[in-house]
Write a protein that holds these residues in place. Sequence first.
Motif, PDB file in Angstrom:
ATOM      1  N   LYS A 208     112.464  19.924  16.209  1.00  0.00           N
ATOM      2  CA  LYS A 208     111.412  19.758  17.214  1.00  0.00           C
ATOM      3  C   LYS A 208     110.044  19.697  16.557  1.00  0.00           C
ATOM      4  N   PHE A 209     109.819  20.554  15.527  1.00  0.00           N
ATOM      5  CA  PHE A 209     108.518  20.560  14.865  1.00  0.00           C
ATOM      6  C   PHE A 209     108.304  19.275  14.074  1.00  0.00           C
ATOM      7  N   ASP A 210     109.364  18.808  13.403  1.00  0.00           N
ATOM      8  CA  ASP A 210     109.241  17.587  12.615  1.00  0.00           C
ATOM      9  C   ASP A 210     108.974  16.371  13.487  1.00  0.00           C
ATOM     10  N   SER A 211     109.519  16.379  14.723  1.00  0.00           N
ATOM     11  CA  SER A 211     109.397  15.214  15.577  1.00  0.00           C
ATOM     12  C   SER A 211     107.951  14.941  15.982  1.00  0.00           C
ATOM     13  N   ASP A 212     107.127  15.979  16.017  1.00  0.00           N
ATOM     14  CA  ASP A 212     105.720  15.744  16.374  1.00  0.00           C
ATOM     15  C   ASP A 212     104.798  16.097  15.214  1.00  0.00           C
ATOM     16  N   MET A 213     105.295  15.879  13.974  1.00  0.00           N
ATOM     17  CA  MET A 213     104.511  16.170  12.778  1.00  0.00           C
ATOM     18  C   MET A 213     103.188  15.410  12.772  1.00  0.00           C
ATOM     19  N   ASP A 214     103.220  14.119  13.127  1.00  0.00           N
ATOM     20  CA  ASP A 214     102.012  13.306  13.101  1.00  0.00           C
ATOM     21  C   ASP A 214     100.947  13.865  14.034  1.00  0.00           C
ATOM     22  N   GLN A 215     101.371  14.276  15.244  1.00  0.00           N
ATOM     23  CA  GLN A 215     100.420  14.818  16.205  1.00  0.00           C
ATOM     24  C   GLN A 215      99.759  16.075  15.655  1.00  0.00           C
ATOM     25  N   ARG A 216     100.521  16.936  14.987  1.00  0.00           N
ATOM     26  CA  ARG A 216      99.980  18.185  14.466  1.00  0.00           C
ATOM     27  C   ARG A 216      99.009  17.944  13.323  1.00  0.00           C
ATOM     28  N   PHE A 217      99.217  16.859  12.577  1.00  0.00           N
ATOM     29  CA  PHE A 217      98.325  16.592  11.445  1.00  0.00           C
ATOM     30  C   PHE A 217      97.028  15.926  11.857  1.00  0.00           C
ATOM     31  N   LEU A 218      96.866  15.641  13.130  1.00  0.00           N
ATOM     32  CA  LEU A 218      95.568  15.158  13.590  1.00  0.00           C
ATOM     33  C   LEU A 218      94.474  16.161  13.249  1.00  0.00           C
ATOM     34  N   SER A 219      94.794  17.465  13.333  1.00  0.00           N
ATOM     35  CA  SER A 219      93.781  18.484  13.045  1.00  0.00           C
ATOM     36  C   SER A 219      93.328  18.429  11.592  1.00  0.00           C
ATOM     37  N   VAL A 220      94.196  17.949  10.677  1.00  0.00           N
ATOM     38  CA  VAL A 220      93.794  17.790   9.279  1.00  0.00           C
ATOM     39  C   VAL A 220      92.724  16.700   9.171  1.00  0.00           C
ATOM     40  N   TYR A 221      92.917  15.598   9.882  1.00  0.00           N
ATOM     41  CA  TYR A 221      91.887  14.556   9.894  1.00  0.00           C
ATOM     42  C   TYR A 221      90.593  15.073  10.516  1.00  0.00           C
ATOM     43  N   TYR A 222      90.729  15.871  11.590  1.00  0.00           N
ATOM     44  CA  TYR A 222      89.532  16.400  12.238  1.00  0.00           C
ATOM     45  C   TYR A 222      88.753  17.308  11.282  1.00  0.00           C
ATOM     46  N   LEU A 223      89.477  18.072  10.434  1.00  0.00           N
ATOM     47  CA  LEU A 223      88.828  18.940   9.459  1.00  0.00           C
ATOM     48  C   LEU A 223      87.988  18.115   8.484  1.00  0.00           C
ATOM     49  N   VAL A 224      88.545  16.988   8.031  1.00  0.00           N
ATOM     50  CA  VAL A 224      87.806  16.104   7.121  1.00  0.00           C
ATOM     51  C   VAL A 224      86.589  15.516   7.834  1.00  0.00           C
ATOM     52  N   LEU A 225      86.781  15.045   9.071  1.00  0.00           N
ATOM     53  CA  LEU A 225      85.671  14.445   9.814  1.00  0.00           C
ATOM     54  C   LEU A 225      84.543  15.444  10.034  1.00  0.00           C
TER      55      LEU A 225
ATOM     56  N   ILE B 181      86.192   5.438  15.009  1.00  0.00           N
ATOM     57  CA  ILE B 181      86.886   6.725  14.956  1.00  0.00           C
ATOM     58  C   ILE B 181      86.814   7.430  16.299  1.00  0.00           C
ATOM     59  N   LEU B 182      85.644   7.395  16.941  1.00  0.00           N
ATOM     60  CA  LEU B 182      85.509   8.055  18.238  1.00  0.00           C
ATOM     61  C   LEU B 182      86.423   7.433  19.281  1.00  0.00           C
ATOM     62  N   ASP B 183      86.686   6.122  19.149  1.00  0.00           N
ATOM     63  CA  ASP B 183      87.573   5.436  20.094  1.00  0.00           C
ATOM     64  C   ASP B 183      89.044   5.666  19.790  1.00  0.00           C
ATOM     65  N   HIS B 184      89.361   6.198  18.586  1.00  0.00           N
ATOM     66  CA  HIS B 184      90.767   6.354  18.177  1.00  0.00           C
ATOM     67  C   HIS B 184      91.060   7.755  17.668  1.00  0.00           C
ATOM     68  N   LEU B 185      90.403   8.763  18.228  1.00  0.00           N
ATOM     69  CA  LEU B 185      90.583  10.131  17.748  1.00  0.00           C
ATOM     70  C   LEU B 185      92.001  10.648  17.917  1.00  0.00           C
ATOM     71  N   ALA B 186      92.736  10.104  18.862  1.00  0.00           N
ATOM     72  CA  ALA B 186      94.096  10.606  19.128  1.00  0.00           C
ATOM     73  C   ALA B 186      95.161   9.788  18.414  1.00  0.00           C
ATOM     74  N   ASP B 187      94.757   8.835  17.579  1.00  0.00           N
ATOM     75  CA  ASP B 187      95.715   7.937  16.931  1.00  0.00           C
ATOM     76  C   ASP B 187      95.644   8.136  15.425  1.00  0.00           C
ATOM     77  N   GLN B 188      96.660   8.843  14.871  1.00  0.00           N
ATOM     78  CA  GLN B 188      96.646   9.132  13.437  1.00  0.00           C
ATOM     79  C   GLN B 188      96.731   7.864  12.598  1.00  0.00           C
ATOM     80  N   VAL B 189      97.502   6.877  13.048  1.00  0.00           N
ATOM     81  CA  VAL B 189      97.646   5.637  12.276  1.00  0.00           C
ATOM     82  C   VAL B 189      96.301   4.940  12.117  1.00  0.00           C
ATOM     83  N   GLN B 190      95.505   4.910  13.186  1.00  0.00           N
ATOM     84  CA  GLN B 190      94.196   4.271  13.126  1.00  0.00           C
ATOM     85  C   GLN B 190      93.230   5.076  12.267  1.00  0.00           C
ATOM     86  N   LEU B 191      93.288   6.414  12.328  1.00  0.00           N
ATOM     87  CA  LEU B 191      92.423   7.244  11.501  1.00  0.00           C
ATOM     88  C   LEU B 191      92.728   7.053  10.017  1.00  0.00           C
ATOM     89  N   ALA B 192      94.010   6.848   9.720  1.00  0.00           N
ATOM     90  CA  ALA B 192      94.411   6.679   8.320  1.00  0.00           C
ATOM     91  C   ALA B 192      93.846   5.401   7.713  1.00  0.00           C
TER      92      ALA B 192
END
Length: 769
Positions: free
Chosen positions: A118-135, A193-204
């Motif tokens: 279950k945790f692995d299945s939403d790994m990408d969603q959880r790593f959004l906070s890592v991008y937010y830390l950088v931003l 970035i502001l338009d794609h804050l919820a999309d990890q693929v776009q942030l990458a």
Amino acid sequence: MILSDCVQARSMLSLAPLLTFWKTELIPRCPHMADLFDGIMERLPLSLKGDIQDISALAEYPDIVHTLMTAVVSPASYDRELTAAFAPCSFEGFYATPGFQHLFLDRGHALKPTLKEKFDSDMDQRFLSVYYLVLERIYGFSGPLLSNLHTRVLTDEKTGLDRYYEEVPDYRFVDLTPVGVPRPLSEADHEWILDHLADQVQLARLIDLSQFEFRGFVIIRVQDVTEKAILSALERDLVDENSIFASPGIQQIESRLQSLFRRPDLGVSISSLKGDQVMVTKNDHHSKVDCLFLNSHHFCLKDLEGSVWMTAAQGDAVFRVADLSKKQPLIHAESEAVTAGIRSMLLSPLVYQGQRIGLLEVFSPHPHDFGPFEAILMSQVTPLFAVALKRGQDELTKQVQTVIKAQCTAVHPSVEWRFEKAALAHLDALRRGKRSPRMEDIVFKDVVPFYGQSDVRGSSRARNQGIQQDLTRQLTLALDIMTSAAAARPWPLLRQYVFRIETLLTALSGGMTSSHESSVFSLLNQEVTETFDSLKGIAGDLDEKIHGYCQEVDPVSGMIHHRQKEYEDSVSALNSGLSAYLEQEDAKIQQAFPHYFEKRRTDGVDYMMYIGAAMMETGTLPSFHIRDMTLWQIMAARGMALCTEKIKPDLKIPLDTCHLILVNHTPLSIRFRYDEKRFDVDGAYDVRHEIIKSRLDKALIKGTGERLTQPGRIAVVYATPNEEKEIVQHIRFLTDQGKLENDLERLDLADMPDVMGLKAFRVGVTLSA
């Protein structure tokens, strides 16, 4: 450290940020803790003061780690908080409170195998906070980026019910360092970035995490938000217009309440008050139709008097029933509930805008299962159910109104728009202060009338024959009784009854008149039958004959109606078949162009239709629909002739139908009569159409005295050459189609009172389908 299949970041577990926090922030505020910190630093090996290569090394110093983590988790709340520490950008844990350990981790600090997927299945969603830390720390983005929450649903090991947990990451003990010079972001990049804050693929696309080092550890705090999540989910469910009264909906509602109350065997029911009736919806039906009326059990309100449900419905707060089986006395419905296994209950009245509309009930098979805390939960969900129940009741009211309109009023769906417009104007007048304003007149001008009828031929004769046969049968039975009685007793009055009955039988054999029925009734019911009690036992079979007479006579009217009933049943069957066919055919053309349709049932069926631009909400109607409707009338008349042929073999009394159409393309006006709740022609000139209609069923062919309408044939009446031309075209078309016989008659009609100069066509119907 692998973050996902396509993203890599440099991360290292380290206690250094926590040690720095102790030295720079905690000890200056709490100097007395300096000695404790010094002792920790003396015992802490050098390998754990910098980057930690092996996370298992921390397990050798649990006391030191626990003491250092008191800066993160207060010792006073250690047993209550759900908190853990993980290496950055991973799920490798090294510290957890008992509660967190029990829910999420195995004997070590690794995720439970049942949760790993279950945790692995939403790994990408959880790593959004890592991008937010950088931003936030590198590019200066402001706002609550790092406060993103993640809600997880877990199954309680004891109850098997869903529990909801909210995870909040805390990155204060993570040091972030660029590797080289970070890529600059333009103003356009900021907007992207502001338009794609919820999309990890776009942030990458703009942020390469491998260009940054993450050192330290992440704190994950978890809160049990089951109550809040369930209440929010219930609100969504109950707002959903297809949920609560359909089987999947009530099942989901019950499941959510089981989680909210932490009782896997909890049940729920919703009772709706409708006049003197109670409709109870429970999770025991299987219909997917969202209907309060269909998917409920119905009770009379009086049958619930003195019950716990009535007590609760009349109160203002949640009513608790500790053990229903202990209530004395139990009414029938309560006894049934106890038999079904219901012991404890919470009952809450449902009120909408000050009006009591129903009752919400949760129940359990265990006595004393609900306390004050559960009553508070009940009070929180009650308003949601009140709104949902009101919506269900409103939908039911609409359904009832639809039935009423179909059965009782002349407001046809095709003109409802005009009545709605008039009603809105009426309400607006009331709003502006007009006292009891009269609704505006509803008049449709320049509409074309269409009239047709399918009349039962010889219905009066058949009815009279039936009455004659019933009277003859009843007189014959009475004569037999009086003859036997007169032979057994020499009473002069008995011989007089015999004479009078024989006289009536002779009169009936010569034909039925309007006075015969009343004469028979008067003689038999006011004189003859009064002697029956006195005649019993004076002759051997007289009692049996009297009993046989009484068996055949209707106890209410005192008359025999065998043949009359056969006639009425036959007419009813024929009328029902013709009426259903006509409604079915009209429904088809209503889809093509809406029009006003009114049907009556007498000895047969007749209908009136109006079409015109004024009756269309758009205000337009192509003129060819006038000709189309005339063709439809002839086709419908042919269809009703076929319908008659199919029904005739099942009739107890032989009947037939004649079919007539009036073609009059002269526009007229119709007005809604509020007092009669029906449309009628408007104006003296337009009344001529109504006069013609009333005369036509008796129309005769000029010079012959023959009735215009004949079984198996369609008569089409008209007045103008243009109407004549159109009718001929339609008949020729249908003849070519094999629907009408090739025997068209052109006829002049005899003058009738106030009606002169009409002509007609008459054509046979091909009765093979």
